[in-house]
Design an enzyme around this catalytic site. Structure first.
Site, PDB file in Angstrom:
ATOM      1  N   CYS A  69       5.870   6.801  -6.703  1.00  0.00           N
ATOM      2  CA  CYS A  69       7.014   6.163  -6.026  1.00  0.00           C
ATOM      3  C   CYS A  69       8.285   6.368  -6.842  1.00  0.00           C
ATOM      4  CB  CYS A  69       6.768   4.663  -5.847  1.00  0.00           C
ATOM      5  SG  CYS A  69       5.423   4.256  -4.731  1.00  0.00           S
ATOM      6  N   CYS A 143      -2.349   0.230  -6.096  1.00  0.00           N
ATOM      7  CA  CYS A 143      -1.349   1.049  -5.405  1.00  0.00           C
ATOM      8  C   CYS A 143      -0.855   0.360  -4.137  1.00  0.00           C
ATOM      9  CB  CYS A 143      -1.942   2.410  -5.057  1.00  0.00           C
ATOM     10  SG  CYS A 143      -0.756   3.518  -4.253  1.00  0.00           S
ATOM     11  N   CYS A 364      10.370  17.621   8.772  1.00  0.00           N
ATOM     12  CA  CYS A 364      10.166  16.903   7.517  1.00  0.00           C
ATOM     13  C   CYS A 364      11.153  17.377   6.458  1.00  0.00           C
ATOM     14  CB  CYS A 364       8.727  17.082   7.029  1.00  0.00           C
ATOM     15  SG  CYS A 364       8.242  18.803   6.763  1.00  0.00           S
TER      16      CYS A 364
END
Length: 407
Positions: A69, A143, A364
């Site tokens: 992240c 997570c 994307c």
């Protein structure tokens, strides 16, 4: 040295103006005053002197070290605005303005596919993600990205690492949530022999994996790893593309449906295993085109076994080397196109010369999307709207769906 953060780069690093040019500072936010040691174009050992009002406490205790992240230190609204700005900036770079509809962000613990790294240790196995810019493996037992069903696979992954890994090499483990249990692909493991095959089969059965692929070989298949697309069930081949979250897929499909409207003859380019083709077949005849034969076979089987769908025809074709030509779109009322990150430059060029009334584009990569959008607009299409979808929460990744129509 003290610096003030001016903005975020497209990869999430904060940027300040140093004495000799831009300085990059990870995990900082615009407006924050920071202090540290400049080394090259980076600020080391950065300390926050004045925090931003957009700063929040990361929900994961590993956020500072784990490379999974990038943006857990920022509030959701800030991240959504930042990602909207990435799309807006990519379009502006091609001289395009468009209506940007809201950002739909997938919730925490919603990722249904992920790739982790694993290594044998003296006492067992370690699983996790790499630290930023490092080979160091960071365990992620809590997570906040992965769906709970994937977190429940960790004991199976540890068993696989112990059985087929070593303390000197690292395994890559790709896991996908399916209707029949986790689908797992392992790369970098020991060569298969009789004993290892037996061990892997036992692990598959004991932990309820649907399928286990070791390298390029499927070594155990307990149940077909089914995914649902509309009314159809599909068993994708190992490694086939799948949207990262159910919520993200639902948002993209909703945008595609809104774009194609009532079209009853649709061509789906880069169709994969039927993410859009099969749901759209409840209203239209669909021609699905994809470069991978195994994915086309899975899509075709899923359609044939479903009930109540219009015809779905499939074509295996490399759309980069041999894009569909304008005359192949004759009578087609809408095109759906969802290329990989490189975009679809060749296919877009032929689409721009076609008479297709509506194009639903999914991307994307905002940069290649904007490049291809410029080609379509030069060919007489107008960009009606763009819907931003964030299914890679807390990352720099941005996805979108858009509608083009003949001006």
């Amino acid at each position: 040295m003290k610096l003030t953060i001016e903005r975020l780069g497209h990869l999430g690093d904060a940027i300040a103006q140093g004495p000799d040019g831009p300085v990059y500072v990870p995990q900082m936010l615009p407006g924050e005053e920071v202090e540290g040691e400049i080394q090259g174009d980076k600020l080391l050992n950065a300390r926050i002197l004045t925090p931003s009002a957009d700063r929040v406490k990361p929900p994961c205790p590993h956020a500072r070290s784990c490379g999974g992240c990038l943006m857990q230190h920022a509030r959701d609204g800030f991240v959504a605005d930042w990602k909207m700005g990435i799309v807006r900036g990519a379009l502006a770079g091609q001289g395009i303005e468009a209506e940007l509809r809201g950002v739909l962000t997938s919730p925490p613990q919603s990722r249904r596919r992920a790739t982790l790294s694993g290594r044998r240790t003296k006492g067992g196995a370690m699983l996790g993600f790499h630290a930023r810019g490092s080979d160091q493996l960071i365990p992620a037992p809590n997570c906040q990205l992965l769906h709970p069903d994937l977190m429940a696979v960790f004991p199976a992954l540890e068993a696989l690492v112990i059985a087929g890994g070593s303390r000197t090499t690292e395994l890559s483990l790709t896991l996908t949530r399916t209707l029949a249990g986790p689908d797992v692909i392992v790369a970098g493991g020991k060569p298969l022999d009789g004993q290892l095959r037996l061990d892997l089969a036992r692990i598959t059965e004991a932990h309820g994996l649907s399928r286990l692929t070791w390298g390029d070989e499927t070594v155990a298949l307990r149940a077909a790893p089914m995914q649902r697309f509309g009314k159809a069930l599909v068993a994708p081949p190992p490694g086939a593309f799948l949207q990262a979250t159910v919520e993200g897929e639902r948002a993209l499909l909703g945008a595609v449906r809104a774009a194609v409207g009532s079209a009853d003859r649709i061509t789906d380019l880069f169709a994969g295993v039927g993410t859009f083709s099969l749901p759209l077949a409840d209203q239209a005849a669909v021609h699905a085109v994809e470069g991978e034969a195994a994915m086309m076979a899975a899509l075709d089987k899923g359609w044939r076994q479903a009930q109540g769908l219009h015809r779905v025809s499939v074509e295996t074709r490399d759309l980069f080397r041999r894009p569909l030509e304008p005359d192949e779109f004759k009578g087609v009322q809408a095109v759906v196109i969802d290329p990989p990150r490189a975009g679809a430059e060749a296919q877009t060029a032929t689409l721009a010369r076609s008479d297709v009334p509506v194009i639903a584009a999914v991307s994307c990569n905002p940069v290649t999307f904007a490049r291809d959008a410029r080609v379509l607009r030069a060919g007489g299409y107008q960009l009606d709207w763009v819907h931003v979808v964030d299914q890679f929460r807390w990352s720099s990744h941005v996805e979108l769906a858009a509608r083009f129509s003949r001006a």
